[in-house]
Design a protein around this motif. Structure first.
Motif, PDB file in Angstrom:
ATOM      1  N   GLY A   8       0.828  -1.202   0.000  1.00  0.00           N
ATOM      2  CA  GLY A   8       0.000   0.000   0.000  1.00  0.00           C
ATOM      3  C   GLY A   8       0.860   1.249   0.000  1.00  0.00           C
ATOM      4  O   GLY A   8       0.546   2.234  -0.671  1.00  0.00           O
ATOM      5  N   LEU A   9       1.956   1.211   0.762  1.00  0.00           N
ATOM      6  CA  LEU A   9       2.913   2.315   0.756  1.00  0.00           C
ATOM      7  C   LEU A   9       3.485   2.504  -0.641  1.00  0.00           C
ATOM      8  O   LEU A   9       3.581   3.638  -1.139  1.00  0.00           O
ATOM      9  N   GLY A  10       3.846   1.401  -1.294  1.00  0.00           N
ATOM     10  CA  GLY A  10       4.423   1.492  -2.632  1.00  0.00           C
ATOM     11  C   GLY A  10       3.458   2.055  -3.654  1.00  0.00           C
ATOM     12  O   GLY A  10       3.811   2.935  -4.450  1.00  0.00           O
ATOM     13  N   TYR A  11       2.217   1.570  -3.626  1.00  0.00           N
ATOM     14  CA  TYR A  11       1.225   2.081  -4.574  1.00  0.00           C
ATOM     15  C   TYR A  11       0.896   3.539  -4.295  1.00  0.00           C
ATOM     16  O   TYR A  11       0.622   4.313  -5.219  1.00  0.00           O
ATOM     17  N   ASN A  12       0.927   3.908  -3.032  1.00  0.00           N
ATOM     18  CA  ASN A  12       0.669   5.299  -2.672  1.00  0.00           C
ATOM     19  C   ASN A  12       1.713   6.223  -3.282  1.00  0.00           C
ATOM     20  O   ASN A  12       1.430   7.385  -3.582  1.00  0.00           O
ATOM     21  N   GLU A  13       2.923   5.702  -3.455  1.00  0.00           N
ATOM     22  CA  GLU A  13       3.988   6.480  -4.083  1.00  0.00           C
ATOM     23  C   GLU A  13       3.722   6.680  -5.581  1.00  0.00           C
ATOM     24  O   GLU A  13       4.223   7.631  -6.182  1.00  0.00           O
ATOM     25  N   LEU A  14       2.921   5.776  -6.179  1.00  0.00           N
ATOM     26  CA  LEU A  14       2.691   5.805  -7.626  1.00  0.00           C
ATOM     27  C   LEU A  14       1.373   6.477  -8.008  1.00  0.00           C
ATOM     28  O   LEU A  14       1.202   6.878  -9.162  1.00  0.00           O
ATOM     29  N   GLU A  15       0.449   6.605  -7.075  1.00  0.00           N
ATOM     30  CA  GLU A  15      -0.894   7.094  -7.382  1.00  0.00           C
ATOM     31  C   GLU A  15      -1.127   8.492  -6.820  1.00  0.00           C
ATOM     32  O   GLU A  15      -0.233   9.089  -6.215  1.00  0.00           O
ATOM     33  N   LEU A  16      -2.333   9.012  -7.023  1.00  0.00           N
ATOM     34  CA  LEU A  16      -2.661  10.341  -6.512  1.00  0.00           C
ATOM     35  C   LEU A  16      -2.614  10.341  -4.982  1.00  0.00           C
ATOM     36  O   LEU A  16      -3.264   9.524  -4.327  1.00  0.00           O
ATOM     37  N   ASP A  17      -1.859  11.245  -4.433  1.00  0.00           N
ATOM     38  CA  ASP A  17      -1.768  11.389  -2.986  1.00  0.00           C
ATOM     39  C   ASP A  17      -2.744  12.470  -2.544  1.00  0.00           C
ATOM     40  O   ASP A  17      -2.570  13.653  -2.826  1.00  0.00           O
ATOM     41  N   LEU A  18      -3.807  12.033  -1.858  1.00  0.00           N
ATOM     42  CA  LEU A  18      -4.864  12.957  -1.446  1.00  0.00           C
ATOM     43  C   LEU A  18      -4.777  13.320   0.033  1.00  0.00           C
ATOM     44  O   LEU A  18      -5.687  13.946   0.573  1.00  0.00           O
ATOM     45  N   SER A  19      -3.673  12.941   0.663  1.00  0.00           N
ATOM     46  CA  SER A  19      -3.564  13.122   2.109  1.00  0.00           C
ATOM     47  C   SER A  19      -3.520  14.588   2.528  1.00  0.00           C
ATOM     48  O   SER A  19      -3.818  14.915   3.682  1.00  0.00           O
ATOM     49  N   LYS A  20      -3.137  15.466   1.618  1.00  0.00           N
ATOM     50  CA  LYS A  20      -3.036  16.885   1.980  1.00  0.00           C
ATOM     51  C   LYS A  20      -4.241  17.696   1.496  1.00  0.00           C
ATOM     52  O   LYS A  20      -4.254  18.914   1.626  1.00  0.00           O
ATOM     53  N   THR A  21      -5.239  17.036   0.953  1.00  0.00           N
ATOM     54  CA  THR A  21      -6.428  17.759   0.499  1.00  0.00           C
ATOM     55  C   THR A  21      -7.216  18.272   1.696  1.00  0.00           C
ATOM     56  O   THR A  21      -7.375  17.582   2.700  1.00  0.00           O
ATOM     57  N   THR A  22      -7.707  19.484   1.571  1.00  0.00           N
ATOM     58  CA  THR A  22      -8.462  20.095   2.675  1.00  0.00           C
ATOM     59  C   THR A  22      -9.909  20.394   2.293  1.00  0.00           C
ATOM     60  O   THR A  22     -10.640  21.014   3.063  1.00  0.00           O
ATOM     61  N   SER A  23     -10.302  19.957   1.106  1.00  0.00           N
ATOM     62  CA  SER A  23     -11.687  20.165   0.674  1.00  0.00           C
ATOM     63  C   SER A  23     -11.997  19.205  -0.468  1.00  0.00           C
ATOM     64  O   SER A  23     -11.088  18.635  -1.094  1.00  0.00           O
ATOM     65  N   TYR A  24     -13.273  19.052  -0.763  1.00  0.00           N
ATOM     66  CA  TYR A  24     -13.689  18.260  -1.910  1.00  0.00           C
ATOM     67  C   TYR A  24     -13.147  18.884  -3.186  1.00  0.00           C
ATOM     68  O   TYR A  24     -12.723  18.196  -4.114  1.00  0.00           O
ATOM     69  N   GLN A  25     -13.113  20.211  -3.259  1.00  0.00           N
ATOM     70  CA  GLN A  25     -12.619  20.885  -4.449  1.00  0.00           C
ATOM     71  C   GLN A  25     -11.162  20.518  -4.732  1.00  0.00           C
ATOM     72  O   GLN A  25     -10.758  20.394  -5.889  1.00  0.00           O
ATOM     73  N   ASP A  26     -10.372  20.326  -3.685  1.00  0.00           N
ATOM     74  CA  ASP A  26      -8.977  19.910  -3.880  1.00  0.00           C
ATOM     75  C   ASP A  26      -8.908  18.592  -4.632  1.00  0.00           C
ATOM     76  O   ASP A  26      -8.068  18.395  -5.517  1.00  0.00           O
ATOM     77  N   ILE A  27      -9.784  17.659  -4.266  1.00  0.00           N
ATOM     78  CA  ILE A  27      -9.815  16.354  -4.936  1.00  0.00           C
ATOM     79  C   ILE A  27     -10.195  16.529  -6.402  1.00  0.00           C
ATOM     80  O   ILE A  27      -9.577  15.953  -7.304  1.00  0.00           O
TER      81      ILE A  27
END
Length: 565
Positions: free
Chosen positions: A94-113
């Protein structure tokens, strides 16, 4: 006679040289603050290693006795070294795939996504899946106008990605968000559907799907996502190892793997690419896999790289998605208690068979009801198999929310809580809405109460639910604050860990949680040469400066595998 004497003298010289070389270190580390996590000798000046084994830890003067002609000297230049940090609960791939895919951990709103997906869709081929993870609606600074059961709906997401199926995992891993194209490919419509055991497709009142798939319902979308290519799988693995090294992680408790992942790890080990020590837990969701391993028993690697001796049970959901199984209803959703994600009869069966066949069990349990049920099943197993329970080291993964009466049971049953300090930092600001003040104060993230009862705590991040960064988790453990430093004195400050406790939770106590305390977790003669080197002294600097700390170097198996630029 003269010739014989010459031969004997040469032989003697060669023998002495060989003997001298064998007793000399390949590397001596010195010049900084070295915390050993050895109660007898907690801080030393130097460490000498031979290949991948520690020869000596103590004074610089004595360490120099191990210096030979070929010994390398590593000057820490004032930095701080500890035993190699151990990720006590995470998901390596999961860590590895997270490095390859969209990282949404810093999003602060739906609009960010929406913005991130819009860019990804413009760069993707028509029909190509867009995957990501890390959003958490409870952490957003603003919520969208359209929400159902506390979650956003898909229309805005679908509008920016009409030609690409999109699936975005919740930060917890217990829910996912799909656009219209993904739901179309998965066959999800507004027509009445069968109830999903252990999960839910969240719908509008008229039956239309909102795009949110909770718990086991996620598999409906998952079945529509194409399988990864061997090249992408290996890339994810290599990315995960690199991320571990960047973050000072030398060992990793991989919480729930399948047959394909086991084969991958074996191949990577054979290819010399497995450069993190894995304590792997078999996923209980694969009955065939468990039966296969019951027959052959645990696997112990003589190279201490890949041990398979544990089983992971998944007993409830996450608090963020209101899937955590509670004894009393959710404070912000009357009548809702969360739910179990596995029949308790199956839990009992796995516990019994694990004890019969020499396996450790680690059970995901977040809600107080889930924790109680798991403790009850463990206790049944220990009573049924007393001779096989002498050193069971069964664990509860997360153990986040406990009924006060269940806290002492961990020590009474010798059950190890594997808790993630960073979850308190991330969740506590909104968790009080789910549980209410009394349950938070009496039973949430009860680190000090558990430690005082006599059990060790295994720390970690649950990566990719949270960043693998151990510095953030260490900070959360000793401060009980968010990563923004709020509140001033920390949440429920009486439950803070001391810095010594936090360091132990990432080293010797984490090693204990995997039966490895004799070979790692402290800097002592005979143990493996795995070390984490920080640019600051995390044990003495002001609390506010802990988050400014960087990993300067990682040493794994006696070799430098990462140096900060």
């Amino acid at each position: 006679m003269r010739i014989l004497l010459i031969v004997l003298s040469l032989f003697t010289a060669f023998s002495c040289k060989t003997e001298d070389d064998s007793s000399k270190a390949s590397l001596i580390i010195h010049g900084g603050t070295i915390y050993t996590v050895d109660e007898v000798n907690p801080q030393v000046e130097a460490v000498a290693i031979k290949d991948n084994i520690i020869l000596f830890s103590g004074s610089m003067e004595d360490a120099l006795n191990f210096k030979g002609a070929n010994t390398e000297m590593l000057d820490l230049d004032g930095k701080t070294m500890t035993p190699g940090f151990i990720e006590g609960h995470g998901h390596l791939m999961g860590l590895g795939y997270n490095e390859l895919e969209l990282d949404l951990s810093k999003t602060t709103s739906y609009q960010d996504i929406i913005d991130l997906v819009e860019v990804a869709a413009k760069n993707a081929k028509p029909g190509e899946w867009i995957l990501g993870r890390g959003w958490h609606q409870s952490k957003w600074s603003e919520l969208p106008a359209s929400m159902v059961k506390g979650f956003q709906t898909h229309e805005a997401l679908s509008a920016v990605s009409p030609n690409n199926p999109v699936y975005l995992g919740h930060a917890s891993g217990h829910a996912g968000f799909a656009n219209a194209k993904a739901m179309e490919l998965a066959g999800v419509t507004a027509k009445p559907a069968k109830k999903v055991d252990g999960g839910e497709i969240i719908r509008y009142p008229d039956g239309r799907p909102t795009g949110i798939f909770n718990e086991r319902a996620q598999s409906i979308i998952g079945r529509a996502i194409p399988e990864d290519s061997p090249e992408r799988i290996q890339k994810a693995f290599e990315s995960a190892i690199e991320a571990c090294h960047r973050n000072g992680i030398t060992s990793f408790h991989d919480a729930g793997i399948y047959k394909e992942t086991i084969e991958l790890y074996k191949k990577m080990k054979a290819d010399g690419k497995l450069k993190v020590r894995l304590h792997a837990m078999l996923s209980s969701s694969d009955s065939t896999l468990l039966e296969e391993w019951y027959k052959k028993g645990p696997s112990f690697d003589e190279d201490n790289l890949l041990n398979i001796r544990a089983i992971k049970i998944h007993s409830d959901g996450a608090l963020g998605s209101r899937g955590a199984w509670l004894l009393e209803e959710y404070s912000d959703m009357p009548g809702h208690f969360g739910h179990s994600t596995i029949p308790l009869e199956r839990v009992e069966n796995i516990v019994f068979k694990a004890l019969e066949n020499g396996f450790q069990v680690g059970s995901h349990a977040i809600g107080d009801r889930a924790n109680r049920e798991i403790l009850d099943k463990y206790e049944l197993g220990f009573e049924k198999y007393p001779n096989k329970s002498q050193n069971h080291r069964f664990r509860i993964e997360h153990a986040q929310h406990l009924n006060p009466s269940d806290i002492p049971r961990f020590a009474e049953l010798n059950v190890i809580p594997a808790m993630q300090g960073i979850h308190m930092s991330s969740d506590r600001p909104w968790a009080i809405d789910r549980l209410g003040e009394q349950r938070i104060k009496e039973g949430a993230y009860m680190w000090q109460s558990l430690l005082k009862s006599g059990v060790p705590i295994v720390n970690g991040t649950d990566v990719p639910v949270e960043s693998i960064n151990p510095i953030a988790c260490f900070y959360a453990s000793v401060s009980r604050k968010t990563l923004k430093g709020i509140p001033e004195n920390g949440y429920e400050s009486e439950q803070k860990m001391t810095r010594v406790q936090a360091l132990k939770s990432y080293t010797i106590d984490a090693a204990y949680g995997a039966f490895d305390e004799e070979i790692k977790g402290s800097i002592m003669k005979g143990k493996l040469a795995d070390f984490t080197i920080f640019d600051q002294d995390i044990m003495t600097i002001p609390e506010a400066d802990i988050l400014k700390t960087k990993v300067a170097m990682t040493i794994f198996d006696g070799q430098v595998v990462y140096t900060a630029k």
